[in-house]
Design a protein around this motif. Structure first.
Motif, PDB file in Angstrom:
ATOM      1  N   ARG A 146      -9.880 -37.569 -66.296  1.00  0.00           N
ATOM      2  CA  ARG A 146      -9.821 -37.660 -64.833  1.00  0.00           C
ATOM      3  C   ARG A 146      -9.130 -36.451 -64.199  1.00  0.00           C
ATOM      4  O   ARG A 146      -9.268 -36.219 -62.993  1.00  0.00           O
ATOM      5  N   ASP A 147      -8.400 -35.684 -64.988  1.00  0.00           N
ATOM      6  CA  ASP A 147      -7.693 -34.513 -64.455  1.00  0.00           C
ATOM      7  C   ASP A 147      -8.446 -33.200 -64.632  1.00  0.00           C
ATOM      8  O   ASP A 147      -7.977 -32.152 -64.191  1.00  0.00           O
ATOM      9  N   ARG A 149     -10.752 -30.113 -64.038  1.00  0.00           N
ATOM     10  CA  ARG A 149     -11.288 -29.434 -62.871  1.00  0.00           C
ATOM     11  C   ARG A 149     -12.335 -28.408 -63.308  1.00  0.00           C
ATOM     12  O   ARG A 149     -12.276 -27.902 -64.428  1.00  0.00           O
ATOM     13  N   ALA A 182     -14.469 -42.233 -62.751  1.00  0.00           N
ATOM     14  CA  ALA A 182     -14.259 -41.579 -61.465  1.00  0.00           C
ATOM     15  C   ALA A 182     -12.784 -41.181 -61.382  1.00  0.00           C
ATOM     16  O   ALA A 182     -11.935 -41.722 -62.099  1.00  0.00           O
ATOM     17  N   SER A 183     -12.480 -40.222 -60.520  1.00  0.00           N
ATOM     18  CA  SER A 183     -11.110 -39.750 -60.375  1.00  0.00           C
ATOM     19  C   SER A 183     -10.718 -39.734 -58.906  1.00  0.00           C
ATOM     20  O   SER A 183     -11.524 -39.372 -58.042  1.00  0.00           O
ATOM     21  N   GLU A 184      -9.483 -40.079 -58.650  1.00  0.00           N
ATOM     22  CA  GLU A 184      -8.957 -40.003 -57.289  1.00  0.00           C
ATOM     23  C   GLU A 184      -8.250 -38.674 -57.017  1.00  0.00           C
ATOM     24  O   GLU A 184      -7.765 -38.445 -55.911  1.00  0.00           O
ATOM     25  N   THR A 185      -8.229 -37.789 -58.029  1.00  0.00           N
ATOM     26  CA  THR A 185      -7.545 -36.502 -57.890  1.00  0.00           C
ATOM     27  C   THR A 185      -8.435 -35.516 -57.144  1.00  0.00           C
ATOM     28  O   THR A 185      -9.538 -35.196 -57.604  1.00  0.00           O
ATOM     29  N   ARG A 186      -7.982 -35.054 -55.997  1.00  0.00           N
ATOM     30  CA  ARG A 186      -8.757 -34.089 -55.217  1.00  0.00           C
ATOM     31  C   ARG A 186      -8.948 -32.800 -56.037  1.00  0.00           C
ATOM     32  O   ARG A 186      -8.003 -32.260 -56.603  1.00  0.00           O
ATOM     33  N   ALA A 188     -10.688 -32.573 -58.766  1.00  0.00           N
ATOM     34  CA  ALA A 188     -11.137 -32.898 -60.122  1.00  0.00           C
ATOM     35  C   ALA A 188     -12.656 -33.010 -60.151  1.00  0.00           C
ATOM     36  O   ALA A 188     -13.289 -33.401 -59.162  1.00  0.00           O
ATOM     37  N   ASN A 191     -14.022 -36.329 -59.181  1.00  0.00           N
ATOM     38  CA  ASN A 191     -13.676 -36.823 -57.851  1.00  0.00           C
ATOM     39  C   ASN A 191     -14.903 -36.977 -56.956  1.00  0.00           C
ATOM     40  O   ASN A 191     -14.917 -37.793 -56.040  1.00  0.00           O
TER      41      ASN A 191
END
Length: 599
Positions: A146-147, A149, A182-186, A188, A191
């Motif tokens: 999830r992290d 990028r 899915a990721s909540e990290t903007r 990523a 995301n």
């Protein structure tokens, strides 16, 4: 009949050789080994070596944390091997290695590590969800993924893929999409729904075909290209990029368009053209002679071959067949894992290797590529490989690899590769003859010169360098490379270290019955410096330097000196004979040949 001087030199060589180490291994003539058997050997050895922490010892790079994606890659390879072989203990060992990699990762900047961990997550989730460590620590994989990028700009419109890492990220994107996470990290990758897959398909369906269209060549009427790292284009990375393109197409399925699949076929046809007759696909440049290049050649050729059995399929199968023969014969699995290069295993090879090479990293990469290839390699029972281009008695091609452009030529029992220009001071990327092989009476190919050492002594150029009347050393450079009338020619000359032309001329490499005759343009008052490489210390006197395997004879009025031993990827007992020559006319001839048969 050999000259008296040559007979004396060969007698001296035979006396030294009687006390020397055994000759280097050669690729076998018989049946190709089963890739699964090689993978099983590797997996069994590395499971035995694994520490309780999940990490692995590295005999080449012993500092803690070196290599970044070593445990991620070897762990993923062990999972693949364990699933295929029905070994839950190997799967658990692989999961333990990846869990260690996740714990040690301080960031997500390694595209190889991220791709391997994403691939491992999907493998465990879909095919081995009850693996004990995955049951207890699944969240560690998901938190890592999830992290992640994006690392490369996949929106590029021009046909420019700067390195193999674009294709690694394409595989990563497809694996990330397949996780369903899915990721909540903007910022990523996960995301934005669908972004990972969109980026991956843009790379393989658009950027790769544009790159292939930009770099055009032909071999025996077939299209060739260069898919390696721009602009140096080392051949090893062509095999790597082709293998990752094959893997991305496999993951994309029907979303991989015809242009992507055609690009893969052209990339494999290129390997078919430049692969040496003993299977090597990395005989010059960075990562010269390393095992993973052979495994990725097998992967790319197996995927590109398709499911039929036409002439193209048989040619492509030949690429993989010759690669796996070489892998099985020259890269044994020993106490430290698989030998990265043929010359030796473990710490002894350090002087011959690039600084980024290590046992754990490159065994993991090799094992992963082998396992990816095995599925495709078993699709065509009864369809036999034909031959690569180097196995034809008459064949030649120019491989347009940008600044790394080179030519290959086969005539009778002789095969050679000649490079147009040097790239920096690395002898592995030097101008001129980079590989020369001779077909012996036993049906085996012999290296008449070893692969160039990474550090080859002084001067760094192997020549032919020029000292004109001004007294300043000038190095050879080629402008135009071609194969015509059964020979390789380079229209070029010599330049100063800063690149200023000193003199123009045409260099020629003409095959003989037992090797090659090189013709160097010259003037009477010139001094030519040229070096020849040998496996084992040559006896040298006058115009001749010789070992049991190779004889070098030069024209003009020479003096000769010997340097060594030097560490090469094909021999840790490589030597160079340095000739300083005063030419007698407008050309200088240098012959590199297998010794003549006894009188």
């Amino acid at each position: 009949m050999a000259s008296p001087l040559l007979r004396i030199l060969l007698a001296a060589v035979a006396l030294v050789a009687a006390c020397a180490a055994p000759a280097a291994a050669q690729a076998p003539v018989g049946a190709a080994p089963d890739p699964a058997a090689i993978a099983d050997q590797m997996a069994a050895r590395w499971v035995a070596l694994q520490r309780p922490s999940g990490s692995f010892p590295d005999s080449i790079r012993q500092q803690r944390g070196w290599g970044r994606y070593g445990e991620a890659g070897l762990g993923y390879g062990l999972m693949l091997s364990g699933l295929r072989a029905g070994r839950p203990d190997w799967i658990q060992a692989g999961a333990r290695a990846q869990r260690f990699a996740i714990a040690q990762a301080l960031d997500r900047s390694s595209v190889f590590e991220s791709m391997l961990i994403a691939s491992g997550y999907n493998l465990l989730r879909l095919r081995a969800p009850q693996t004990p460590l995955f049951v207890t620590d699944r969240g560690a994989w998901e938190g890592y993924l999830r992290d992640i990028r994006p690392l490369f700009d996949a929106s590029i419109k021009q046909p420019y893929l700067s390195s193999n890492k674009y294709l690694v990220e394409a595989v990563l994107g497809l694996e990330l999409h397949n996780t369903g996470l899915a990721s909540e990290t903007r910022g990523a990758t996960l995301n934005v729904p669908g972004e990972a897959r969109r980026r991956a398909l843009h790379i393989i369906d658009e950027l790769v075909p544009e790159r292939v269209g930009m770099l055009r060549g032909r071999a025996d009427g077939h299209r060739t290209t260069a898919l390696s790292d721009r602009y140096a284009q080392p051949p090893a990375y062509h095999a790597l990029a082709a293998g990752f393109l094959a893997r991305a197409i496999d993951l994309a399925g029907g979303a991989a368009n015809r242009r992507a699949r055609k690009a893969l076929r052209i990339a494999v046809r290129t390997m078919w053209a430049y692969q040496s007759p003993d299977g090597d696909v990395a005989y010059m440049g960075r990562s010269q002679g390393q095992a993973w290049a052979l495994a990725f050649a097998l992967l790319a050729s197996a995927r590109a071959a398709g499911r039929g059995c036409d002439d193209q399929t048989q040619d492509f199968l030949a690429v993989g067949d010759r690669a796996v023969r070489r892998l099985g014969a020259l890269h044994p699995v020993g106490p430290n894992g698989m030998a990265i290069v043929p010359s030796a295993n473990g710490p002894a090879t350090i002087p011959a290797l690039d600084d980024y090479a290590g046992d754990v990293v490159y065994n993991g990469l090799t094992l992963t590529a082998l396992e990816w290839a095995i599925k495709d390699a078993r699709r065509r029972p009864g369809c036999l490989p034909d031959a690569i281009m180097a196995e034809r008695a008459r064949a030649d091609a120019v491989l347009r690899f940008e600044t790394g452009t080179f030519a290959v030529l086969r005539r009778g029992r002789v095969w050679m590769a000649v490079k147009r220009a040097s790239q920096g001071d690395d002898p592995r990327t030097g101008f001129g003859l980079r590989a020369l092989k001779y077909l012996g009476d036993d049906g085996r190919w012999v290296d008449l010169m070893p692969a160039a050492p990474r550090f080859a002594g002084a001067p760094t150029t192997l020549g032919p360098a020029l000292i004109p009347r001004s007294g300043r050393l000038a190095v050879p450079k080629g402008a135009h490379l071609k194969t015509t009338n059964g020979r390789i020619t380079i229209d070029g000359g010599w330049v100063t270290p800063k690149g200023k032309w000193v003199r123009r001329g045409i260099f020629k490499w003409i095959p003989t019955r037992r090797g090659v005759r090189m013709v160097v343009p010259a003037k009477r008052r010139d001094t030519i410096l040229t070096s020849s490489l040998f496996t084992g210390r040559p006896a040298a006197a006058g115009r001749i330097a010789a070992t049991r395997r190779t004889t070098v004879r030069v024209g003009g009025t020479p003096t000769v000196g010997v340097q060594g031993p030097l560490a090469s990827t094909t021999s840790l007992d490589a030597w160079r004979a340095d000739f300083t020559i005063r030419p007698r006319g407008k050309k200088l001839t240098i012959r590199v040949e297998a010794p003549p048969p006894p009188a």
